[in-house]
Design a protein around this motif. Structure first.
Motif, PDB file in Angstrom:
ATOM      1  N   GLU A  17       0.976  -1.110   0.025  1.00  0.00           N
ATOM      2  CA  GLU A  17       0.036   0.053   0.047  1.00  0.00           C
ATOM      3  C   GLU A  17       0.738   1.439   0.075  1.00  0.00           C
ATOM      4  O   GLU A  17       2.100   1.084   0.525  1.00  0.00           O
ATOM      5  CB  GLU A  17      -1.014   0.215   1.181  1.00  0.00           C
ATOM      6  CG  GLU A  17      -1.886  -1.066   1.257  1.00  0.00           C
ATOM      7  CD  GLU A  17      -2.825  -1.124   2.263  1.00  0.00           C
ATOM      8  OE1 GLU A  17      -2.870  -0.026   3.186  1.00  0.00           O
ATOM      9  OE2 GLU A  17      -3.527  -1.905   2.646  1.00  0.00           O
ATOM     10  N   GLY A  18       0.525   2.187  -0.653  1.00  0.00           N
ATOM     11  CA  GLY A  18       1.098   3.719  -0.738  1.00  0.00           C
ATOM     12  C   GLY A  18       0.227   4.572  -1.065  1.00  0.00           C
ATOM     13  O   GLY A  18      -0.807   4.350  -1.353  1.00  0.00           O
ATOM     14  N   GLU A  19       0.990   5.874  -1.212  1.00  0.00           N
ATOM     15  CA  GLU A  19      -0.032   6.791  -1.453  1.00  0.00           C
ATOM     16  C   GLU A  19       0.056   7.652  -2.653  1.00  0.00           C
ATOM     17  O   GLU A  19      -0.741   8.214  -3.175  1.00  0.00           O
ATOM     18  CB  GLU A  19       0.308   8.292  -0.369  1.00  0.00           C
ATOM     19  CG  GLU A  19       0.125   7.841   1.143  1.00  0.00           C
ATOM     20  CD  GLU A  19       0.407   8.834   2.018  1.00  0.00           C
ATOM     21  OE1 GLU A  19       0.758  10.109   1.541  1.00  0.00           O
ATOM     22  OE2 GLU A  19       0.708   8.663   3.429  1.00  0.00           O
ATOM     23  N   GLU A  20       1.301   7.183  -3.533  1.00  0.00           N
ATOM     24  CA  GLU A  20       1.212   7.859  -4.686  1.00  0.00           C
ATOM     25  C   GLU A  20       1.617   6.774  -5.961  1.00  0.00           C
ATOM     26  O   GLU A  20       1.571   7.144  -6.964  1.00  0.00           O
ATOM     27  CB  GLU A  20       2.517   8.642  -4.735  1.00  0.00           C
ATOM     28  CG  GLU A  20       2.484   9.753  -3.795  1.00  0.00           C
ATOM     29  CD  GLU A  20       3.690  10.617  -3.499  1.00  0.00           C
ATOM     30  OE1 GLU A  20       4.590  10.510  -4.427  1.00  0.00           O
ATOM     31  OE2 GLU A  20       3.765  11.427  -2.633  1.00  0.00           O
ATOM     32  N   GLY A  21       1.701   5.514  -5.647  1.00  0.00           N
ATOM     33  CA  GLY A  21       2.167   4.613  -6.646  1.00  0.00           C
ATOM     34  C   GLY A  21       0.822   3.945  -7.471  1.00  0.00           C
ATOM     35  O   GLY A  21      -0.239   4.726  -6.985  1.00  0.00           O
ATOM     36  N   THR A  56       6.490   4.326  -6.110  1.00  0.00           N
ATOM     37  CA  THR A  56       7.322   5.226  -6.545  1.00  0.00           C
ATOM     38  C   THR A  56       8.791   5.198  -6.136  1.00  0.00           C
ATOM     39  O   THR A  56       9.031   4.540  -5.254  1.00  0.00           O
ATOM     40  CB  THR A  56       6.752   6.730  -6.090  1.00  0.00           C
ATOM     41  OG1 THR A  56       6.947   6.861  -4.763  1.00  0.00           O
ATOM     42  CG2 THR A  56       5.154   6.794  -6.510  1.00  0.00           C
ATOM     43  N   LEU A  57       9.461   6.071  -6.941  1.00  0.00           N
ATOM     44  CA  LEU A  57      10.794   6.172  -6.608  1.00  0.00           C
ATOM     45  C   LEU A  57      10.969   6.512  -5.085  1.00  0.00           C
ATOM     46  O   LEU A  57      11.923   5.831  -4.653  1.00  0.00           O
ATOM     47  CB  LEU A  57      11.624   7.037  -7.607  1.00  0.00           C
ATOM     48  CG  LEU A  57      13.124   7.185  -7.643  1.00  0.00           C
ATOM     49  CD1 LEU A  57      13.805   5.892  -7.475  1.00  0.00           C
ATOM     50  CD2 LEU A  57      13.669   8.046  -8.588  1.00  0.00           C
ATOM     51  N   SER A  58      10.284   7.436  -4.907  1.00  0.00           N
ATOM     52  CA  SER A  58      10.551   8.269  -3.247  1.00  0.00           C
ATOM     53  C   SER A  58      10.143   6.907  -2.525  1.00  0.00           C
ATOM     54  O   SER A  58      10.839   6.698  -1.356  1.00  0.00           O
ATOM     55  CB  SER A  58       9.477   9.310  -3.055  1.00  0.00           C
ATOM     56  OG  SER A  58       9.909  10.280  -3.989  1.00  0.00           O
ATOM     57  N   GLU A  59       9.088   6.147  -2.676  1.00  0.00           N
ATOM     58  CA  GLU A  59       8.739   5.084  -1.796  1.00  0.00           C
ATOM     59  C   GLU A  59       9.789   4.083  -1.756  1.00  0.00           C
ATOM     60  O   GLU A  59      10.145   3.558  -0.443  1.00  0.00           O
ATOM     61  CB  GLU A  59       7.493   4.426  -2.208  1.00  0.00           C
ATOM     62  CG  GLU A  59       6.230   5.438  -1.964  1.00  0.00           C
ATOM     63  CD  GLU A  59       5.082   4.843  -2.508  1.00  0.00           C
ATOM     64  OE1 GLU A  59       3.921   5.156  -2.037  1.00  0.00           O
ATOM     65  OE2 GLU A  59       4.954   4.128  -3.642  1.00  0.00           O
TER      66      GLU A  59
END
Length: 133
Positions: A17-21, A56-59
């Protein structure tokens, strides 16, 4: 990121789970991959077990934590010096702060690093290497 790499992350325990992917689905009966943005699509029942999260790359960098050191486009400097390299696709190297295990005693110290065709691929492969069981 392709389905296969996202599936490797899932199988190795990467948070799903993530916020942006976004989520990837593989419909193996038709041998295709469908992309659905998070929160935008109802998941067909037959695809629920094939769902994988594409971070995402950040995640990915955040998941590596303090073991992440840097991400480098290794051909950037070479491209500035030689026009002939314009046709070579960039290769990204993600490097960690973790030393590789030496194979023989005289081997120099190297940090664990991985290569990829995209920044996301390189950092995904680094995360997988750092989280081998």
């Amino acid at each position: 990121m392709n389905y296969e790499l996202a599936k490797q992350l899932k199988d190795a325990g990467f948070e799903q789970e993530g916020e942006e992917g976004y989520y990837l689905y593989s419909d193996l009966d038709e041998d295709r991959v469908s992309i659905h943005l998070m929160g935008e699509t109802m998941i067909p029942e037959h695809l629920k077990d094939k769902e994988v999260y594409s971070p995402t790359l950040s995640e990915l960098i955040e998941a590596c934590g303090d073991k992440f050191c840097m991400l480098v486009n290794d051909l950037t400097l070479m491209r500035r010096r030689r026009d002939c390299l314009d046709s070579i696709p960039p290769k990204y190297r993600a490097e960690s702060t973790v030393l590789k295990q030496k194979i023989y005693s005289g081997e120099p110290d190297y940090f664990v690093s991985e290569w990829g065709g995209t920044p996301e691929e390189a950092v995904s492969l680094l995360w997988l290497e750092l989280n081998k069981k």
